[in-house]
Design an enzyme around this catalytic site. Structure first.
Site, PDB file in Angstrom:
ATOM      1  N   GLU A  50      56.026  76.232  26.955  1.00 24.55           N
ATOM      2  CA  GLU A  50      55.404  75.186  27.754  1.00 24.55           C
ATOM      3  C   GLU A  50      54.641  75.593  28.963  1.00 24.55           C
ATOM      4  O   GLU A  50      55.176  76.373  29.681  1.00 24.55           O
ATOM      5  CB  GLU A  50      56.798  74.484  28.401  1.00 24.55           C
ATOM      6  CG  GLU A  50      56.706  73.274  29.184  1.00 24.55           C
ATOM      7  CD  GLU A  50      57.730  72.605  29.832  1.00 24.55           C
ATOM      8  OE1 GLU A  50      58.865  73.207  29.797  1.00 24.55           O
ATOM      9  OE2 GLU A  50      57.665  71.429  30.539  1.00 24.55           O
ATOM     10  N   ASP A  75      54.377  78.913  34.306  1.00 23.09           N
ATOM     11  CA  ASP A  75      53.929  78.252  35.564  1.00 23.09           C
ATOM     12  C   ASP A  75      53.546  79.258  36.575  1.00 23.09           C
ATOM     13  O   ASP A  75      53.955  80.465  36.409  1.00 23.09           O
ATOM     14  CB  ASP A  75      54.909  77.199  36.046  1.00 23.09           C
ATOM     15  CG  ASP A  75      54.559  76.169  36.863  1.00 23.09           C
ATOM     16  OD1 ASP A  75      54.554  75.023  36.386  1.00 23.09           O
ATOM     17  OD2 ASP A  75      53.931  76.580  37.853  1.00 23.09           O
ATOM     18  N   ASP A 124      48.385  68.453  35.658  1.00 22.82           N
ATOM     19  CA  ASP A 124      47.578  67.676  36.639  1.00 22.82           C
ATOM     20  C   ASP A 124      46.521  67.176  35.955  1.00 22.82           C
ATOM     21  O   ASP A 124      45.757  67.944  35.413  1.00 22.82           O
ATOM     22  CB  ASP A 124      47.177  68.464  37.930  1.00 22.82           C
ATOM     23  CG  ASP A 124      48.324  69.369  38.410  1.00 22.82           C
ATOM     24  OD1 ASP A 124      49.469  68.723  38.845  1.00 22.82           O
ATOM     25  OD2 ASP A 124      48.319  70.420  38.766  1.00 22.82           O
ATOM     26  N   LYS A 128      38.719  64.697  38.655  1.00 22.13           N
ATOM     27  CA  LYS A 128      37.129  65.226  38.949  1.00 22.13           C
ATOM     28  C   LYS A 128      36.577  66.416  38.398  1.00 22.13           C
ATOM     29  O   LYS A 128      35.650  66.980  38.547  1.00 22.13           O
ATOM     30  CB  LYS A 128      37.146  65.411  40.555  1.00 22.13           C
ATOM     31  CG  LYS A 128      37.507  64.108  41.263  1.00 22.13           C
ATOM     32  CD  LYS A 128      36.714  63.878  42.402  1.00 22.13           C
ATOM     33  CE  LYS A 128      36.797  62.375  43.137  1.00 22.13           C
ATOM     34  NZ  LYS A 128      37.729  62.407  44.053  1.00 22.13           N
ATOM     35  N   ASP A 158      51.308  61.008  31.591  1.00 23.87           N
ATOM     36  CA  ASP A 158      51.370  59.639  32.291  1.00 23.87           C
ATOM     37  C   ASP A 158      49.802  59.114  32.553  1.00 23.87           C
ATOM     38  O   ASP A 158      49.523  58.109  32.786  1.00 23.87           O
ATOM     39  CB  ASP A 158      52.140  59.379  33.512  1.00 23.87           C
ATOM     40  CG  ASP A 158      51.539  60.190  34.558  1.00 23.87           C
ATOM     41  OD1 ASP A 158      51.256  61.524  34.497  1.00 23.87           O
ATOM     42  OD2 ASP A 158      51.290  59.636  35.780  1.00 23.87           O
TER      43      ASP A 158
HETATM   44  C1  LIG Z   1      52.814  67.910  37.710  1.00 25.50           C
HETATM   45  S1  LIG Z   1      53.713  69.360  37.507  1.00 25.50           S
HETATM   46  C2  LIG Z   1      54.619  69.047  35.965  1.00 25.50           C
HETATM   47  C3  LIG Z   1      55.913  69.827  36.038  1.00 25.50           C
HETATM   48  C4  LIG Z   1      56.757  69.841  34.527  1.00 25.50           C
HETATM   49  N1  LIG Z   1      55.841  69.961  33.441  1.00 25.50           N
HETATM   50  C5  LIG Z   1      57.412  68.316  34.707  1.00 25.50           C
HETATM   51  O1  LIG Z   1      56.713  67.620  33.763  1.00 25.50           O
HETATM   52  O2  LIG Z   1      57.954  68.170  35.411  1.00 25.50           O
HETATM   53  C6  LIG Z   1      52.428  70.557  36.872  1.00 25.50           C
HETATM   54  C7  LIG Z   1      52.799  71.972  36.851  1.00 25.50           C
HETATM   55  O3  LIG Z   1      51.883  72.645  36.374  1.00 25.50           O
HETATM   56  C8  LIG Z   1      51.659  74.086  37.242  1.00 25.50           C
HETATM   57  N2  LIG Z   1      50.277  74.564  37.026  1.00 25.50           N
HETATM   58  C9  LIG Z   1      49.145  73.839  37.011  1.00 25.50           C
HETATM   59  N3  LIG Z   1      47.859  74.443  36.811  1.00 25.50           N
HETATM   60  C10 LIG Z   1      48.411  75.397  36.432  1.00 25.50           C
HETATM   61  C11 LIG Z   1      47.795  76.778  36.046  1.00 25.50           C
HETATM   62  N4  LIG Z   1      46.243  76.997  36.040  1.00 25.50           N
HETATM   63  N5  LIG Z   1      48.593  77.955  35.644  1.00 25.50           N
HETATM   64  C12 LIG Z   1      49.878  77.698  35.828  1.00 25.50           C
HETATM   65  N6  LIG Z   1      50.611  76.678  36.231  1.00 25.50           N
HETATM   66  C13 LIG Z   1      49.828  75.757  36.399  1.00 25.50           C
HETATM   67  C14 LIG Z   1      51.903  73.636  38.774  1.00 25.50           C
HETATM   68  O4  LIG Z   1      52.319  74.802  39.227  1.00 25.50           O
HETATM   69  C15 LIG Z   1      53.058  72.513  38.380  1.00 25.50           C
HETATM   70  O5  LIG Z   1      54.295  73.153  38.371  1.00 25.50           O
END
Ligand SMILES: C[S@@+](CC[C@H](N)C(=O)[O-])C[C@H]1O[C@@H](n2cnc3c(N)ncnc32)[C@H](O)[C@@H]1O
Length: 221
Positions: A50, A75, A124, A128, A158
């Site tokens: 994941e 993560d 995320d 952009k 979403d």
């Molecule tokens: C919006 S949160 C979603 C967390 C979880 N999947 C959920 O649905 O509840 C996005 C997660 O992706 C991680 N993340 C984003 N870009 C990342 C990267 N390049 N490497 C590691 N983690 C990343 C962030 O730290 C964050 O915890």
């Protein structure tokens, strides 16, 4: 830094199923389990990642429902990941691990074809910066070498923009095989794993009445 964060970072060091390696260490020694995760899990069961697991509830829930698969949450945020690592340690879950790293480094942690499935859950959307989207060709190129031939990649989001981008600008032009795609997962009647478990962010979005989109596809090998 907030005290609870420091406490979580300290406790993370005590978890035997949470791995974090400095860039220096990685460069000098590499990662000891790369290509050898079976020695940690003690079996050859398929490995499911994941990516961007946050607190790791999805990884934990998938692992509970699929004891014959090994689940690894990835993560960069250690204080979030602490939650899943704590639960899996308290419950002595044998098929769960967490890896704290940037996803950009994923190729340093897994050998060729060592991974059998990828879940990308509520990343995320990077409106952009398309190149930073976890389903952009740049990231798919990082996943390809570590994925076993024909393995599925799942995206739940979403963000309609990220869904459309992934489907119309990445997956379709590349000719990848779409197993399932829906702009409204819970209205679609889909009965697979995607509806069996909700992530932390997903629960929030569902409460707000947002539609959850879902794509499951396989890259050509
Ligand atoms: C919006 S949160 C979603 C967390 C979880 N999947 C959920 O649905 O509840 C996005 C997660 O992706 C991680 N993340 C984003 N870009 C990342 C990267 N390049 N490497 C590691 N983690 C990343 C962030 O730290 C964050 O915890």
């Amino acid at each position: 830094m907030a005290k609870h964060k420091l406490e979580r970072f300290a406790e993370n060091l005590t978890f035997t199923n949470l791995f974090q390696v400095s860039f220096e260490q990685l460069e000098k020694q590499g990662f000891e389990l790369k290509g050898r995760w079976r020695t940690f899990f003690g079996n050859d069961n398929p490995i499911v990642l994941e990516l961007g697991c946050g607190k790791g509830e999805y990884t934990i829930a998938l692992a509970r429902q699929n004891a014959d698969r090994n689940h690894i949450g990835v993560d960069i945020k250690g204080a979030r990941m602490w939650r899943g690592a704590k639960t899996s340690n308290e419950e002595r879950m044998p098929n769960v691990a967490f890896l704290r790293t940037r996803i950009e480094m994923i190729g340093s942690f897994f050998g060729p074809g060592e991974v059998s499935e990828i879940w990308i859950t509520f990343p995320d959307p990077q409106p952009k910066k398309p190149n930073k989207r976890l389903t952009s060709p740049r990231f798919l190129d990082l996943y390809r070498p570590i994925l076993k031939a024909g393995s599925p990649i799942n995206l739940k989001t979403d963000s309609r923009e990220l869904y459309d981008y992934t489907l119309d600008e990445v997956v379709t032009p590349a000719g990848y095989a779409v197993e399932y795609a829906t702009a409204d997962l819970y209205a679609s009647g889909y009965g697979g794993m995607a509806t069996a478990v909700q992530t932390f962010y997903e629960s929030m979005f569902l409460k707000e009445g947002k539609a959850i989109t879902y794509i499951r596809f396989r890259m050509n090998d």
